[in-house]
Design a protein around this motif. Structure first.
Motif, PDB file in Angstrom:
ATOM      1  N   SER A  12       9.286  -3.150 -14.936  1.00  0.00           N
ATOM      2  CA  SER A  12       8.952  -1.724 -14.921  1.00  0.00           C
ATOM      3  C   SER A  12      10.202  -0.854 -14.977  1.00  0.00           C
ATOM      4  CB  SER A  12       8.189  -1.379 -13.641  1.00  0.00           C
ATOM      5  OG  SER A  12       6.881  -1.873 -13.712  1.00  0.00           O
ATOM      6  N   ILE A  39     -14.285   7.990  -9.029  1.00  0.00           N
ATOM      7  CA  ILE A  39     -13.648   7.520  -7.784  1.00  0.00           C
ATOM      8  C   ILE A  39     -14.723   7.212  -6.739  1.00  0.00           C
ATOM      9  CG2 ILE A  39     -12.112   8.176  -5.865  1.00  0.00           C
ATOM     10  CD1 ILE A  39     -10.495   9.863  -7.863  1.00  0.00           C
ATOM     11  N   LYS A  79      -9.107  -3.974   0.816  1.00  0.00           N
ATOM     12  CA  LYS A  79      -7.774  -3.636   1.336  1.00  0.00           C
ATOM     13  C   LYS A  79      -6.751  -4.752   1.081  1.00  0.00           C
ATOM     14  CE  LYS A  79      -5.516  -1.193   4.973  1.00  0.00           C
ATOM     15  NZ  LYS A  79      -5.745  -0.163   5.968  1.00  0.00           N
ATOM     16  N   LEU A  92      -6.951  10.398  -6.049  1.00  0.00           N
ATOM     17  CA  LEU A  92      -6.597   9.051  -6.533  1.00  0.00           C
ATOM     18  C   LEU A  92      -5.615   8.357  -5.582  1.00  0.00           C
ATOM     19  CD1 LEU A  92      -6.186   9.840 -10.334  1.00  0.00           C
ATOM     20  CD2 LEU A  92      -7.801   8.179  -9.391  1.00  0.00           C
ATOM     21  N   PHE A 140      -7.421   7.324  -2.397  1.00  0.00           N
ATOM     22  CA  PHE A 140      -8.221   6.129  -2.698  1.00  0.00           C
ATOM     23  C   PHE A 140      -7.332   4.887  -2.741  1.00  0.00           C
ATOM     24  CE2 PHE A 140     -10.028   3.079  -5.701  1.00  0.00           C
ATOM     25  CZ  PHE A 140     -11.350   3.006  -5.300  1.00  0.00           C
ATOM     26  N   GLU A 151      -5.726   4.076   0.900  1.00  0.00           N
ATOM     27  CA  GLU A 151      -6.697   3.513   1.845  1.00  0.00           C
ATOM     28  C   GLU A 151      -6.878   2.013   1.621  1.00  0.00           C
ATOM     29  OE1 GLU A 151      -9.730   7.369   2.402  1.00  0.00           O
ATOM     30  OE2 GLU A 151     -10.228   5.723   1.045  1.00  0.00           O
ATOM     31  N   ARG A 152      -6.714   1.597   0.368  1.00  0.00           N
ATOM     32  CA  ARG A 152      -6.901   0.174   0.028  1.00  0.00           C
ATOM     33  C   ARG A 152      -5.577  -0.596  -0.012  1.00  0.00           C
ATOM     34  NH1 ARG A 152     -10.455   3.271  -1.252  1.00  0.00           N
ATOM     35  NH2 ARG A 152     -12.683   2.722  -1.201  1.00  0.00           N
ATOM     36  N   ASP A 153      -4.504   0.102   0.313  1.00  0.00           N
ATOM     37  CA  ASP A 153      -3.192  -0.551   0.347  1.00  0.00           C
ATOM     38  C   ASP A 153      -2.858  -1.143  -1.030  1.00  0.00           C
ATOM     39  OD1 ASP A 153      -0.903  -1.168   1.630  1.00  0.00           O
ATOM     40  OD2 ASP A 153      -1.674  -2.865   2.767  1.00  0.00           O
ATOM     41  N   TRP A 154      -3.136  -0.390  -2.060  1.00  0.00           N
ATOM     42  CA  TRP A 154      -2.958  -0.895  -3.423  1.00  0.00           C
ATOM     43  C   TRP A 154      -1.653  -0.444  -4.077  1.00  0.00           C
ATOM     44  CZ3 TRP A 154      -8.453  -0.079  -6.051  1.00  0.00           C
ATOM     45  CH2 TRP A 154      -9.317  -1.076  -5.598  1.00  0.00           C
ATOM     46  N   GLN A 203       1.212  -1.386  -3.615  1.00  0.00           N
ATOM     47  CA  GLN A 203       2.020  -2.572  -3.921  1.00  0.00           C
ATOM     48  C   GLN A 203       1.758  -3.142  -5.331  1.00  0.00           C
ATOM     49  OE1 GLN A 203       0.648  -6.018  -1.550  1.00  0.00           O
ATOM     50  NE2 GLN A 203      -1.106  -4.786  -0.926  1.00  0.00           N
ATOM     51  N   PHE A 204       0.541  -2.941  -5.841  1.00  0.00           N
ATOM     52  CA  PHE A 204       0.218  -3.474  -7.177  1.00  0.00           C
ATOM     53  C   PHE A 204       0.524  -2.473  -8.297  1.00  0.00           C
ATOM     54  CE2 PHE A 204      -3.098  -5.197  -4.204  1.00  0.00           C
ATOM     55  CZ  PHE A 204      -2.507  -6.449  -4.052  1.00  0.00           C
ATOM     56  N   HIS A 205       0.599  -1.186  -7.910  1.00  0.00           N
ATOM     57  CA  HIS A 205       0.658  -0.121  -8.917  1.00  0.00           C
ATOM     58  C   HIS A 205       2.059   0.186  -9.425  1.00  0.00           C
ATOM     59  CE1 HIS A 205      -3.557   1.833  -8.236  1.00  0.00           C
ATOM     60  NE2 HIS A 205      -3.619   0.543  -8.342  1.00  0.00           N
ATOM     61  N   ASN A 206       2.743  -0.813  -9.937  1.00  0.00           N
ATOM     62  CA  ASN A 206       4.024  -0.548 -10.598  1.00  0.00           C
ATOM     63  C   ASN A 206       3.734  -0.005 -11.992  1.00  0.00           C
ATOM     64  OD1 ASN A 206       4.113  -2.900 -12.636  1.00  0.00           O
ATOM     65  ND2 ASN A 206       3.466  -3.822 -10.704  1.00  0.00           N
ATOM     66  N   PRO A 207       4.697   0.697 -12.611  1.00  0.00           N
ATOM     67  CA  PRO A 207       4.444   1.313 -13.918  1.00  0.00           C
ATOM     68  C   PRO A 207       3.952   0.329 -14.984  1.00  0.00           C
ATOM     69  CG  PRO A 207       6.453   2.224 -12.979  1.00  0.00           C
ATOM     70  CD  PRO A 207       5.998   1.127 -12.038  1.00  0.00           C
ATOM     71  N   ASP A 250       2.188  -2.468 -14.692  1.00  0.00           N
ATOM     72  CA  ASP A 250       0.770  -2.807 -14.515  1.00  0.00           C
ATOM     73  C   ASP A 250      -0.136  -1.596 -14.709  1.00  0.00           C
ATOM     74  OD1 ASP A 250       0.163  -5.672 -13.915  1.00  0.00           O
ATOM     75  OD2 ASP A 250       1.814  -5.401 -12.532  1.00  0.00           O
ATOM     76  N   LEU A 251       0.359  -0.409 -14.403  1.00  0.00           N
ATOM     77  CA  LEU A 251      -0.451   0.790 -14.689  1.00  0.00           C
ATOM     78  C   LEU A 251      -0.612   0.979 -16.199  1.00  0.00           C
ATOM     79  CD1 LEU A 251       0.890   3.217 -11.938  1.00  0.00           C
ATOM     80  CD2 LEU A 251      -1.434   2.276 -12.090  1.00  0.00           C
ATOM     81  N   PHE A 258      -5.955   6.023 -14.416  1.00  0.00           N
ATOM     82  CA  PHE A 258      -4.703   5.272 -14.457  1.00  0.00           C
ATOM     83  C   PHE A 258      -3.592   6.069 -15.145  1.00  0.00           C
ATOM     84  CE2 PHE A 258      -7.638   1.622 -13.768  1.00  0.00           C
ATOM     85  CZ  PHE A 258      -7.084   1.217 -12.562  1.00  0.00           C
ATOM     86  N   TRP A 283      -2.215  -6.690 -12.449  1.00  0.00           N
ATOM     87  CA  TRP A 283      -1.749  -6.720 -11.046  1.00  0.00           C
ATOM     88  C   TRP A 283      -1.268  -8.116 -10.635  1.00  0.00           C
ATOM     89  CZ3 TRP A 283      -2.191  -1.804 -11.330  1.00  0.00           C
ATOM     90  CH2 TRP A 283      -3.385  -1.148 -11.574  1.00  0.00           C
TER      91      TRP A 283
END
Lengths: 106, 106, 106, 106
Positions: free
Chosen positions: A46, A84, A97, B8, B11, B14-17, B19-23, B25-26, B64, D43
């Motif tokens: 990234s 959403i 989570k 967004l 959302f 709350e799900r601790d996501w 960590q997955f949302h690097n550019p 993977d987005l 996204f 992801w």
């Protein structure tokens, strides 16, 4: 957002391009631009992607996404907030989570 | 648009996501959703696509795209208006009017 | 097909590119090339696409698809024939004949 | 490869699907399937993707790629080998070795 859409429509109409902008081809255009965006990350982490180019390609994705929304008369804010809500049901916090699993695998 | 992005982010967090949302993977996610949007038009004319499903898949593309814009700190309005300006140079009205040709072929 | 794959591997190894060719990036590459192929049909009828360019972009899709198959040790003939069998169950002739509906809607 | 294509054509004709399989929609189908393949890596690291599902989605990409090649009368082996030759000129070993740069940046 109204200003973005108005400017896009003006740009399109000045060039007499509405004739090409049917929903199917707009969905195609979103895919083409999404592919160009993706290319900026190919074989890379990234952090290695060129930020300026990402800005341009992402702007193109937005442009065609706004034009497609306009075609259908969708209010972008409304449809995203509604989605959403749906996703919140598919991915309840206690199950989703910290996991990247698809809702079908939760 | 601030409200969309805030919702967004809430959302996602709350799900601790995050960590997955690097550019990268987005950008992947945008392509995946763009592909699902495209599927609604497969083997069909524009008019045959299911409007409700288009709404949902387009909302996912926007979601996204907004998240990627947020990652880079892009102002969506600004980057789209800037890109329209660039495109106006690539596609001057007198050359581009009424033709679907790419700027490299004008 | 062995000759195609051998030539692709030779091309890759001469350039020391195996380090970049992990499955995820190969899947990305397939999408990038598929997007470039799609662009040739944008705002157009099938008949208006440039055949020579289609040939080149389709070749790129095949190249990365063969490289990904090789990574996993898949036999291309085997996996395609196997998938056709599966699809024959999802799309039985009596239900699927003459309709473009997805199997979930048959 | 002839056996793959013949089986695909037989499958298609039994369902009377040739009417839908114009080049533009086949290019769309390749993108849709490429997107489904990509989703398996979303992801995730390469190693976390489900091999069996990769096999299925990659088979779908191949299936539509073969069908599009057949539409144009392309010989797959020929077009891929020809493209490798072109790429060898764009990416000469001495410049391209060990780098993931696009040919325009070499």
């Amino acid at each position: 957002m109204k200003e973005i859409i108005d400017t896009l429509i003006k740009f399109r109409n000045e060039r007499d391009w509405e004739q090409f902008h049917n929903p199917k081809d707009l969905a195609l255009a979103i895919n083409v631009e999404a592919g160009e965006l993706l290319e900026l990350f190919l074989w890379k982490d990234s952090s290695e992607a060129d930020k300026e180019k990402v800005q341009e390609e992402l702007a193109d994705v937005f442009a065609f996404a706004f034009l497609l929304a306009e075609k259908y008369g969708f209010d972008v804010k409304e449809i995203v907030l509604e989605k959403i809500k749906k996703n919140a049901e598919k991915y309840p916090v206690d199950k989703a989570k910290g996991t990247a699993k698809k809702y079908t695998d939760l």
